[in-house]
Design an enzyme around this catalytic site. Structure first.
Site, mmCIF file in Angstrom:
data_model
loop_
_atom_site.group_PDB
_atom_site.id
_atom_site.type_symbol
_atom_site.label_atom_id
_atom_site.label_comp_id
_atom_site.label_asym_id
_atom_site.label_seq_id
_atom_site.Cartn_x
_atom_site.Cartn_y
_atom_site.Cartn_z
ATOM 1 N N ASN A 15 -4.496 -5.031 -6.979
ATOM 2 C CA ASN A 15 -5.370 -4.352 -6.000
ATOM 3 C C ASN A 15 -5.734 -2.925 -6.411
ATOM 4 O OD1 ASN A 15 -2.727 -3.589 -5.528
ATOM 5 N ND2 ASN A 15 -2.956 -3.473 -3.318
ATOM 6 N N GLU B 150 8.232 -2.107 -4.339
ATOM 7 C CA GLU B 150 7.159 -1.764 -3.388
ATOM 8 C C GLU B 150 6.451 -3.073 -3.085
ATOM 9 O OE1 GLU B 150 6.976 0.971 -1.969
ATOM 10 O OE2 GLU B 150 7.720 2.529 -3.302
ATOM 11 N N CYS C 213 -1.701 -2.657 0.317
ATOM 12 C CA CYS C 213 -0.389 -2.920 0.918
ATOM 13 C C CYS C 213 -0.292 -2.251 2.274
ATOM 14 C CB CYS C 213 0.715 -2.444 -0.017
ATOM 15 S SG CYS C 213 0.538 -0.729 -0.521
ATOM 16 N N GLU D 73 8.749 5.907 -4.281
ATOM 17 C CA GLU D 73 7.822 6.343 -5.321
ATOM 18 C C GLU D 73 7.210 7.656 -4.850
ATOM 19 O OE1 GLU D 73 5.207 2.944 -6.226
ATOM 20 O OE2 GLU D 73 6.380 2.729 -8.054
#
Ligand code: NAD
Length: 478
Positions: free
Chosen positions: A156, A252, A286, A459
């Site tokens: 994505n 993630e 996400c 992150e």
């Protein structure tokens, strides 16, 4: 592999793997599809297991020298990479649109954000900390590099998600083997090509697979850490596969983020922001808004506003300047989202979109669904596409409970004029990030990570940088 595959844009390029500083052909080749046409855009190198092992061996061999290189020099090397990427941003953006589908302006934004991400990490530091200093002892904490990092990314946001891993990993003194998703390998390969001239051999390597090498990479005994972004289902496999060697791991994963609208908002204004937050990148984010909860009194107005925005959207090829929303990225995702459309028609009332576009490519009209039950698939599962369910609530506590009633815990939004009340609702959401009256603002200096089955680890931010290190305590008797 064909020597000079032709891109739609008219450029020719030979997309090769980067292993040990050399750009090499793959053991075989891979067709890359342009999602705006459904046809082959170009072919690129595809690695086999032997090439994966060569990449890990190269990264392992490069590690002692790179980790011993002063951080100042690693910082300068990263800044050279950022400059080189910035100088070629138009070329990278066009390639990103061609392989991923997003509108060109958004692709340019992703490349600009990638440059900014590298620069932001390059500005960070990992100073040793003196934890105790007395006449009798001195205790120091250092942040040592881990070794070889496997950076595994989805389709994505192929570039910015890669930079969130590569920049901190390299600054901290690790070496990297990157593996992009098989449907969007080209920008990562081009980035490898750019790095070939700017980083010492073996410090950064790129391999491409067809969803067949990830497991070998995550199990590999010479990989010290896996930094993974992708679906929760794959994340579970990754977690199992690193157990054998107790690797460090950042996951993630997916999300099913709720937006809770409070009863004191300006509906028109908030509808525009929610629409953007749900439909950006064709819903393939996400942290996209994937469910909306609206109080009774505002429900009809909010549904009408969202439907009007969906009906007015310009959907098309990302290379067309008028396009606001591109196609779904790949055929598998296109078919999956069509399944959610069927669910929407069956269990809810579709008030905009609800169908694929009658043209080539993987296009789905932005879709708004109202009067849908909480147990419908579209509400319970991650749709990862431009299909938004809007639910009604009469009790705020009940809306919060419904928002939290999911195995995911990535993000969420609260929309309200009374900031104290909105803040109170925000702290009751069981997610890693909650935005109030804004959405999708991710900064390199702000930590980001998921709760529950949306993953673990961080992150970005100083915390995200330190995840690429091992804390080492040196405890000295004086
Ligand atoms: P995916 O899990 O199918 O693939 C992600 C990557 O994992 C790809 O590179 C793939 O080749 C690789 N892979 C496949 N099988 C593997 C295995 N057994 N071991 C190791 N690697 C393997 O995900 P996707 O469909 O590419 O991406 C969409 C998903 O990613 C969505 O669920 C989305 O929510 C999530 N996502 C999360 C974040 C986040 O930061 N939390 C960001 C973007 C996307």
């Amino acid at each position: 592999m064909s020597a000079n595959p032709k891109l739609v844009s008219g450029t020719t390029h030979d997309f090769r793997l980067l292993i040990n500083g050399r750009l090499i052909p793959g053991a075989s080749s891979l067709d890359v599809i342009n999602p705006a046409t459904g046809r082959v855009l170009t072919t690129c190198a595809r690695a086999d297991e032997a090439q994966l092992n060569q990449a890990v061996a190269a990264a392992k061999a490069a590690f002692p020298t790179w980790s011993a290189t002063p951080i100042e020099q690693r910082r300068q090397a990263l800044l050279r990479v950022a400059d080189a990427l910035g100088a070629r941003s138009a070329e990278f953006a066009r390639l990103l649109t061609e392989e991923q589908g997003k509108p060109l302006a958004h692709a340019l934004g992703e490349i600009g954000g990638s440059v900014g991400m590298i620069q932001a990490f390059a500005a960070m530091d990992l100073p040793p900390k003196v934890l105790r200093e007395t006449d009798a002892e001195r205790i120091v904490q250092q942040h040592a590099a881990l070794g070889v990092v496997a950076a595994i990314t989805p389709w994505n946001y192929p570039m910015i998600l890669l930079m969130m891993k590569v920049a901190p990993a390299l600054l901290a003194g690790n070496t990297v083997v990157a593996k992009p998703a098989p449907t969007t390998p080209l920008t990562t390969l081009l980035f490898g090509e750019l790095c070939a001239d700017l980083l010492p051999a073996g410090v950064f390597n790129v391999i491409v697979d067809q969803n067949d090498l990830g497991g070998f990479l995550t199990q590999h005994p010479d990989v010290a850490k896996v930094a993974f972004t992708g679906s929760t289902a794959t994340g579970k496999k990754v977690m199992a596969s690193v157990a054998g060697t107790i690797k460090r791991l950042t996951l993630e994963l997916g999300g099913n983020d709720a937006a809770i609208v409070l009863d004191d908002v300006n509906v028109k204004d908030v509808a525009t922001k929610i629409y953007q937050g749900a439909m950006v990148n064709s819903g393939q984010v996400c942290l996209a808004i994937k469910r909306v909860y609206v109080p009774d009194a505002l429900y009809d107005a909010m549904c009408s506003e969202l439907a009007a925005l969906a009906n007015a959207a310009k959907v098309g090829d990302g290379l067309d300047a008028a396009t606001e929303m591109g196609p779904l990225q790949n055929k598998v995702q296109f078919d999956k989202v069509k399944g959610f459309l069927d669910d929407a028609w069956q269990h809810g009332k579709v008030i905009a979109g609800g169908k694929t576009l009658d043209r080539e490519g993987y296009f789905i009209a932005p879709t708004i669904v109202r009067d849908i039950a909480d147990d419908a698939r579209l509400v319970r599962e991650e749709q990862f596409g431009p299909v938004l369910p809007v639910m009604k609530y009469s009790d705020l506590g009940d809306a919060i409970a419904r928002a939290n009633s999911t195995e995911y815990g990535l993000g969420g939004t609260v929309w309200g004029a009374d900031l104290d009340r909105a803040f109170d609702v925000a702290q009751r959401l069981t997610t890693g990030t909650v935005w109030v009256n804004k959405h999708l603002e991710l900064s390199p200096d702000i930590p980001f990570g998921g709760a529950k089955q949306s993953g673990f680890g961080t992150e970005m931010g100083q915390e995200g940088l330190e995840e690429f290190t091992q804390s080492r305590i040196i405890n000295i008797a004086k």
